[in-house]
Each structure stands twice: as C-alpha cells, then as structure tokens.
Scaffold this active site. Structure first.
Site, PDB file in Angstrom:
ATOM      1  N   HIS A 250      85.824  60.569   4.570  1.00  0.00           N
ATOM      2  CA  HIS A 250      87.206  60.910   4.227  1.00  0.00           C
ATOM      3  C   HIS A 250      87.891  61.793   5.268  1.00  0.00           C
ATOM      4  O   HIS A 250      89.099  62.052   5.145  1.00  0.00           O
ATOM      5  CB  HIS A 250      87.267  61.581   2.849  1.00  0.00           C
ATOM      6  CG  HIS A 250      88.498  61.225   2.083  1.00  0.00           C
ATOM      7  ND1 HIS A 250      88.603  61.368   0.719  1.00  0.00           N
ATOM      8  CD2 HIS A 250      89.700  60.714   2.475  1.00  0.00           C
ATOM      9  CE1 HIS A 250      89.799  60.972   0.309  1.00  0.00           C
ATOM     10  NE2 HIS A 250      90.480  60.579   1.354  1.00  0.00           N
TER      11      HIS A 250
ATOM     12  N   ASP B 145      89.041  68.048  -1.416  1.00  0.00           N
ATOM     13  CA  ASP B 145      89.176  67.946   0.040  1.00  0.00           C
ATOM     14  C   ASP B 145      90.185  68.947   0.579  1.00  0.00           C
ATOM     15  O   ASP B 145      90.969  68.658   1.492  1.00  0.00           O
ATOM     16  CB  ASP B 145      89.539  66.519   0.463  1.00  0.00           C
ATOM     17  CG  ASP B 145      88.422  65.530   0.152  1.00  0.00           C
ATOM     18  OD1 ASP B 145      87.282  65.968  -0.067  1.00  0.00           O
ATOM     19  OD2 ASP B 145      88.692  64.317   0.107  1.00  0.00           O
TER      20      ASP B 145
ATOM     21  N   ASP C  20      84.260  57.646  -4.556  1.00  0.00           N
ATOM     22  CA  ASP C  20      83.507  58.542  -5.435  1.00  0.00           C
ATOM     23  C   ASP C  20      84.355  59.073  -6.582  1.00  0.00           C
ATOM     24  O   ASP C  20      83.851  59.768  -7.468  1.00  0.00           O
ATOM     25  CB  ASP C  20      82.824  59.673  -4.657  1.00  0.00           C
ATOM     26  CG  ASP C  20      83.770  60.739  -4.111  1.00  0.00           C
ATOM     27  OD1 ASP C  20      84.880  60.907  -4.633  1.00  0.00           O
ATOM     28  OD2 ASP C  20      83.370  61.425  -3.146  1.00  0.00           O
TER      29      ASP C  20
ATOM     30  N   HIS D 168      84.900  66.130   6.216  1.00  0.00           N
ATOM     31  CA  HIS D 168      85.383  65.198   5.187  1.00  0.00           C
ATOM     32  C   HIS D 168      85.810  65.929   3.916  1.00  0.00           C
ATOM     33  O   HIS D 168      86.438  65.315   3.041  1.00  0.00           O
ATOM     34  CB  HIS D 168      84.348  64.099   4.884  1.00  0.00           C
ATOM     35  CG  HIS D 168      83.222  64.512   3.985  1.00  0.00           C
ATOM     36  ND1 HIS D 168      82.515  63.605   3.208  1.00  0.00           N
ATOM     37  CD2 HIS D 168      82.649  65.714   3.732  1.00  0.00           C
ATOM     38  CE1 HIS D 168      81.581  64.240   2.508  1.00  0.00           C
ATOM     39  NE2 HIS D 168      81.638  65.504   2.814  1.00  0.00           N
TER      40      HIS D 168
ATOM     41  N   GLU E 166      84.629  56.282   2.098  1.00  0.00           N
ATOM     42  CA  GLU E 166      83.337  56.719   1.563  1.00  0.00           C
ATOM     43  C   GLU E 166      82.517  55.602   0.914  1.00  0.00           C
ATOM     44  O   GLU E 166      81.648  55.861   0.078  1.00  0.00           O
ATOM     45  CB  GLU E 166      83.510  57.896   0.585  1.00  0.00           C
ATOM     46  CG  GLU E 166      84.160  59.143   1.193  1.00  0.00           C
ATOM     47  CD  GLU E 166      83.245  59.938   2.110  1.00  0.00           C
ATOM     48  OE1 GLU E 166      82.040  59.598   2.218  1.00  0.00           O
ATOM     49  OE2 GLU E 166      83.737  60.905   2.740  1.00  0.00           O
TER      50      GLU E 166
ATOM     51  N   ASP F 146      90.178  60.916  -6.102  1.00  0.00           N
ATOM     52  CA  ASP F 146      88.957  61.491  -5.532  1.00  0.00           C
ATOM     53  C   ASP F 146      88.274  62.407  -6.539  1.00  0.00           C
ATOM     54  O   ASP F 146      88.946  63.091  -7.322  1.00  0.00           O
ATOM     55  CB  ASP F 146      89.342  62.306  -4.284  1.00  0.00           C
ATOM     56  CG  ASP F 146      88.193  62.533  -3.314  1.00  0.00           C
ATOM     57  OD1 ASP F 146      87.049  62.704  -3.773  1.00  0.00           O
ATOM     58  OD2 ASP F 146      88.454  62.558  -2.100  1.00  0.00           O
TER      59      ASP F 146
ATOM     60  N   ASP G  45      89.196  57.416  -2.503  1.00  0.00           N
ATOM     61  CA  ASP G  45      87.788  57.694  -2.252  1.00  0.00           C
ATOM     62  C   ASP G  45      87.001  57.055  -3.391  1.00  0.00           C
ATOM     63  O   ASP G  45      87.241  57.351  -4.563  1.00  0.00           O
ATOM     64  CB  ASP G  45      87.567  59.210  -2.218  1.00  0.00           C
ATOM     65  CG  ASP G  45      86.165  59.599  -1.797  1.00  0.00           C
ATOM     66  OD1 ASP G  45      85.209  58.867  -2.131  1.00  0.00           O
ATOM     67  OD2 ASP G  45      86.006  60.660  -1.162  1.00  0.00           O
TER      68      ASP G  45
ATOM     69  N   HIS H 153      86.722  64.932  -5.511  1.00  0.00           N
ATOM     70  CA  HIS H 153      86.794  66.218  -4.824  1.00  0.00           C
ATOM     71  C   HIS H 153      88.236  66.523  -4.415  1.00  0.00           C
ATOM     72  O   HIS H 153      89.074  65.624  -4.314  1.00  0.00           O
ATOM     73  CB  HIS H 153      85.890  66.202  -3.591  1.00  0.00           C
ATOM     74  CG  HIS H 153      84.488  65.756  -3.878  1.00  0.00           C
ATOM     75  ND1 HIS H 153      84.106  64.425  -3.824  1.00  0.00           N
ATOM     76  CD2 HIS H 153      83.390  66.452  -4.244  1.00  0.00           C
ATOM     77  CE1 HIS H 153      82.834  64.324  -4.145  1.00  0.00           C
ATOM     78  NE2 HIS H 153      82.369  65.533  -4.399  1.00  0.00           N
TER      79      HIS H 153
END
Length: 300
Positions: free
Chosen positions: A100, A127, A229, A140, A272, A123, A227, A125
């Site tokens: 990412h 980031d 994830d 990332h 990712e 996402d 992303d 996360h």
C-alpha cells in the site's frame, strides 16, 4: 462516472513492508482475468505493463528509520508521473499493487487534477503513521498520512506539491487495527472513519449512503484505494496483514455497487494481494470481481 477507457499500471513492489510475495500481486490480478472482465463490460482497456522495481536500490544509504526509503520514494515518483499522464489522456487509472505504499504515488498523480479530491480508504488499517509514530518503519503504513502532507519530505513532496488531500475529504471504511498515533491523528484532524463497529451497527448500505453524501457535498472527484485486507481473511486470505472480523464478500460488493451508482469514483487502486499466502488465487479473483462491480457490472 462515464468511464470509457481504463488504463492499468502494475507496481510489483513489496519494499514498503517486510512480508515477501505482494510484488506478485499485479500478475495474480491479471491472471484472474481483469482485462477480459472489463472488455466484457464494453470498456476500452489498455495495459501499460509494470513499473520496473530495482532490487538493489533499496541498499542505498538512508538517514531515516523508514525501511527502503530511497527505492520506495523513487518508485512512487515514477508511478505519479504515469498516473498523471493517464489522467491527462482522460482515462481511468487503475493501479495494481504491490504493497500500500504505492498509494503515495497514485494520489500524487491523481490529486493535481482536482481542486478537492476525495479519498475512500477501504482498509483494515488507517495507514496514518509517520516516522515518529510507526512501530515498524514500514512505509505501507504511511501513505494516507503522507498524502495529507505528514511525513518524510522525499515522500510528501512528490510531484512538487503538498498536501494531496485534505483530512476532511477522507473516509476510511473497514478499520479494525489502528495504532495509537493513528487514533490520535484521526481525532485531531477530524477524519471520518467507519470501523467494523459502525458497519456492524449501521449496515454497509447505510455506511455507504453516508459516505457518498458526505463526499458529494465536499469534493469534485473521488479516488478509491482498496486494500484487500479490508475484507475478512475467510474471503481474502492472500494478504500480508490479515485482521479477523473484516468486511464480508457481499458487503464489499454492495459498497462497490453503490459507488458505481454514485458516479463519483474517477480513479482506483488494488493493493496488498499476496498470491504466496493465497488459496488458488482466491483473493485476486475477488479483487477483479470487486472492480467489476465498481465499474458497473450487474447481475441483471
């Protein structure tokens, strides 16, 4: 969103983090039939190939704790130039990652074409780390902070301007793993975040309605950074940093379908996807299906 032409650019980079394999993401996504999918939607597709990643440049000296900073910065400079060129040609840029950290270059190339770019960050996360707050030094985990003008100057100043996006023009969806520094920044900047708590409580339809209304009132175009994830590992096992309790397969498709109806999204990236950790390319196949929904694919 009246999209007639899609331009694909692959960024096979895994240097923004420490788990190998995500550099094969663009190949996995192509193998899953992304070009054919778009052609079936009567879209013109051009595949611009991959940005070449030097495997030796990351040994260049750096006075930063950020891992592989010189090569990550250089790749993002090249990516920003490519995306800028795609935008100038009135094509829809779709960037295939890669980790990412490539969001830095994508946003640098896209944002200069808008007065007020909106960003949907799908996402697990945030980031939103910086060199000071990052527990790992992995870039990332920083692209959204960098795009807001926070971080190392070699990253922040790509394309010669900063910030690329304002905090009030960002919506994070699917978050369930945030570092302490990120939580603090979210509160300080007033960034709109829909964690899994909100998705569970409101439902994805309401979350997307609110997200679309919020951005439509503030921005003149939206970039989607997806992303994989963000999804639950049961549906998307081939990611480097899986977090249990994620967005479901159907919730993700609904989100993409509602974005298609909104006609707000003008650029996107898929990141990712790690085929080394995947099950028979399941995650890349899902990524392609989600892009189909984003670009107007319907059952009937």
């Amino acid at each position: 969103m009246n999209i007639g032409k899609i331009s694909l650019i692959g960024v096979p980079m895994d240097l923004g983090q420490t788990r190998r394999g995500v550099d094969m993401g663009p190949s996995a996504i192509r193998y899953a039939g992304i070009v054919e999918r778009f052609k079936n939607l009567q879209l013109e597709v051009e595949d611009l190939g991959d940005i070449i990643i030097s495997r030796t440049a990351n040994r260049a000296p750096s006075h930063s704790k950020l891992k592989n900073l010189p090569v990550v910065a250089e790749v993002n400079r090249l990516l920003a130039d490519k995306v800028d060129e795609i935008m100038k040609n009135h094509s829809f840029p779709l960037v295939l990652g890669g980790d990412h950290s490539i969001g830095i270059g994508t946003l640098a190339g896209v944002a200069k074409h808008y007065r007020n770019l909106g960003v949907i960050w799908f996402d697990a996360h945030g980031d939103l780390n910086t060199e000071e707050t990052s527990p790992s030094g992995n870039i990332h985990g920083m692209p959204l902070a960098v795009s807001m003008g926070l971080g190392h100057p070699d990253l922040v100043n790509i394309q010669g301007y900063a910030p690329k996006v304002k905090p009030e023009h960002i919506v994070i969806i699917g978050a369930r793993s945030l570092d302490e520094g990120e939580k603090k920044l979210i509160k300080e900047k007033g960034i709109k975040v829909y964690t899994m708590h909100e998705i569970d409580r409101l439902g994805m339809a309401m979350v997307m309605e609110q997200c679309i209304t919020y951005l439509r009132e503030r921005v003149d175009g939206v970039h989607l950074s997806l992303d994989l994830d963000a999804l639950d590992p049961a549906d998307a096992p081939g990611v480097g940093t899986p977090v249990n309790g994620g967005v479901s397969y159907r919730e993700s498709h609904l989100a993409m379908e509602m974005l298609a109806e909104s006609q707000l999204v003008m650029s996107a990236e898929l990141v990712e996807v790690n085929p080394i950790l995947d099950e028979r390319n399941k995650t890349a196949v899902l990524a392609v299906a989600l892009m189909g929904s984003l670009l107007g694919e319907k059952l009937l």
